[in-house]
Design a protein around this motif. Structure first.
Motif, short mmCIF file in Angstrom:
data_model
loop_
_atom_site.label_atom_id
_atom_site.label_comp_id
_atom_site.label_asym_id
_atom_site.label_seq_id
_atom_site.Cartn_x
_atom_site.Cartn_y
_atom_site.Cartn_z
N ARG A 1 0.82 -1.22 0.00
CA ARG A 1 0.00 0.00 0.00
C ARG A 1 0.85 1.26 0.00
O ARG A 1 0.44 2.29 -0.51
N ARG A 2 2.02 1.20 0.58
CA ARG A 2 2.85 2.39 0.71
C ARG A 2 3.90 2.50 -0.39
O ARG A 2 4.70 3.44 -0.39
N ALA A 3 3.90 1.56 -1.30
CA ALA A 3 4.89 1.61 -2.39
C ALA A 3 4.61 2.83 -3.27
O ALA A 3 3.47 3.14 -3.58
N VAL A 4 5.66 3.50 -3.64
CA VAL A 4 5.54 4.71 -4.46
C VAL A 4 6.13 4.42 -5.83
O VAL A 4 7.26 3.96 -5.95
N VAL A 5 5.33 4.68 -6.83
CA VAL A 5 5.80 4.51 -8.20
C VAL A 5 6.34 5.85 -8.65
O VAL A 5 5.63 6.86 -8.57
N PRO A 6 7.57 5.89 -9.09
CA PRO A 6 8.12 7.18 -9.51
C PRO A 6 7.35 7.72 -10.70
O PRO A 6 7.00 6.96 -11.61
N PRO A 7 7.05 9.01 -10.68
CA PRO A 7 6.32 9.59 -11.81
C PRO A 7 7.17 9.54 -13.07
O PRO A 7 8.40 9.65 -13.02
N ALA A 8 6.52 9.38 -14.19
CA ALA A 8 7.23 9.37 -15.47
C ALA A 8 7.82 10.75 -15.70
O ALA A 8 7.21 11.77 -15.38
N ALA A 9 8.99 10.76 -16.22
CA ALA A 9 9.64 12.05 -16.50
C ALA A 9 8.84 12.79 -17.56
O ALA A 9 8.50 12.24 -18.60
N ARG A 10 8.51 14.00 -17.23
CA ARG A 10 7.75 14.82 -18.18
C ARG A 10 8.71 15.45 -19.18
O ARG A 10 9.65 16.13 -18.79
N ARG A 11 8.43 15.17 -20.40
CA ARG A 11 9.24 15.78 -21.45
C ARG A 11 8.31 16.61 -22.31
O ARG A 11 7.29 16.13 -22.78
N ARG A 12 8.68 17.84 -22.44
CA ARG A 12 7.88 18.72 -23.30
C ARG A 12 8.26 18.41 -24.74
O ARG A 12 9.45 18.38 -25.08
N PRO A 13 7.25 18.21 -25.55
CA PRO A 13 7.59 17.94 -26.96
C PRO A 13 8.20 19.18 -27.60
O PRO A 13 7.79 20.31 -27.31
N ARG A 14 9.17 18.92 -28.40
CA ARG A 14 9.81 20.05 -29.10
C ARG A 14 8.87 20.53 -30.20
O ARG A 14 8.28 19.73 -30.91
N PRO A 15 8.78 21.83 -30.35
CA PRO A 15 7.93 22.34 -31.45
C PRO A 15 8.56 22.00 -32.79
O PRO A 15 9.78 22.00 -32.94
#
Length: 97
Positions: free
Chosen positions: A77-91
């Motif tokens: 219950r207390r396991a934390v899944v690391p958030p996916a790295a947010r990458r901004r798409p290049r224009p």
């Protein structure tokens, strides 16, 4: 008439007695498994996050143990899944013809 032994004799060496795994853990064992102080384990118990079995045999101090299954569930219950790295798409560069 069947004669009953008056004292318990150890099992013969040819009989292997299976060893049962521990199903209940002491508070210090839980603290060691979680790498926390035993007071932290008692706080988890008081908050209702970690179920225990009370082995009280009288009016004295309670002897609580934590079932292994409860500890496994607590950890899950207390396991934390690391958030996916947010990458901004290049224009995409727009070329003017």
């Amino acid at each position: 008439m069947l004669q009953l032994p008056t004292r318990r004799t150890p099992n013969p060496p040819h009989l292997k007695v299976p060893v049962m795994p521990a199903r209940l853990l002491s508070i210090p064992a839980v603290a060691a498994a979680l790498d926390v102080d035993r007071r932290t384990v008692y706080r988890f118990i008081a908050a209702g996050d970690l179920p225990v079995v009370d082995l009280r045999t009288g009016t004295g101090r309670s002897r609580v143990r934590v079932p292994v299954a409860s500890l496994d569930e607590f950890i899950s219950r207390r396991a934390v899944v690391p958030p996916a790295a947010r990458r901004r798409p290049r224009p995409i560069p727009v070329r003017n013809p």
